[in-house]
Motif scaffolding. Sequence first.
Motif, PDB file in Angstrom:
ATOM      1  N   GLU A  37       0.829  -1.204   0.000  1.00 46.05           N
ATOM      2  CA  GLU A  37       0.000   0.000   0.000  1.00 46.05           C
ATOM      3  C   GLU A  37       0.865   1.256   0.000  1.00 46.05           C
ATOM      4  N   ALA A  38       0.442   2.232  -0.791  1.00 44.50           N
ATOM      5  CA  ALA A  38       1.073   3.555  -0.794  1.00 44.50           C
ATOM      6  C   ALA A  38       0.039   4.543  -0.283  1.00 44.50           C
ATOM      7  N   ALA A  39       0.075   4.831   1.016  1.00 45.76           N
ATOM      8  CA  ALA A  39      -0.948   5.659   1.655  1.00 45.76           C
ATOM      9  C   ALA A  39      -0.454   7.091   1.823  1.00 45.76           C
ATOM     10  N   GLN A  40      -1.384   8.017   1.743  1.00 45.17           N
ATOM     11  CA  GLN A  40      -1.066   9.425   1.950  1.00 45.17           C
ATOM     12  C   GLN A  40      -0.444   9.624   3.332  1.00 45.17           C
ATOM     13  N   GLY A  41       0.644  10.395   3.368  1.00 43.25           N
ATOM     14  CA  GLY A  41       1.294  10.688   4.629  1.00 43.25           C
ATOM     15  C   GLY A  41       2.199   9.588   5.145  1.00 43.25           C
TER      16      GLY A  41
END
Length: 252
Positions: A37-41
């Motif tokens: 996963e590439a999550a914001q922040g």
Amino acid sequence: MSTALSRIAVAGGIAASAVLLLSGTAFAHVSVQPQGEAAQGGYATVNLKVPNERDNASTIKIELSFPADHPLASVMPQPVPGWKVDVTRSKLAKPLEMHGEKINEAVSKVTWTADGSKIGPGQFQQFPISLGRLPEDTDRLVLKALQTYDNKEVVRWIEEPQDGAAEPDNPAPVLKLSAAADAEHDGHGASADKKTDGKTDTTADAKTETAAEAKTETSTTDTAARVLGVVGILLGIAGVAFGVLAGRRRSA
């Protein structure tokens, strides 16, 4: 009739070949894919996937540029055998704050150059990169790339895809970002058992007690079953022994 069938078969074969050719071309673009996963922040490891689209040339260089409007303080490429990597950093117009420290520069470009290796026809290569901290005010990062072949041809993957529009001929790699983790995943859920009026929510306690009681009952039931099973085995052995003795008496 046979001639008509032959024409239909030939036409079908041509159509199928065209579909396969076009679909292969559509998926042969330079792209970036997260590992997980590439999550914001947050932080993420991504793979820059570089396929070779030429039949008579090999890829010997790839340059990946990062957006200036969403700078990343940390960009760390993983070493790839046969490739030399260079990281270019640039001054920021507005410093970033990361882990309580101000960052005055960020990575603007990463360049991989063939050093004993290359991407030949019909092949592809992945270049892993660790990125962070990912921006929180956008749901995607457009990472423009230049692909250089050993015949000096340069393909510019810099066209930004638009929602609802046809894919451009040379689309730029796009890293899609998922929504930031919920508050309870950030350690703010410690008081989740409190109600908004400040009173303790006893629902969780009640559920815990019920689960404990159920566990106790299950344990008691299992113990009783085991005892009955042992008793049954002993009774069976006794019955067999009695039968043997009775048989011996009758024989005597």
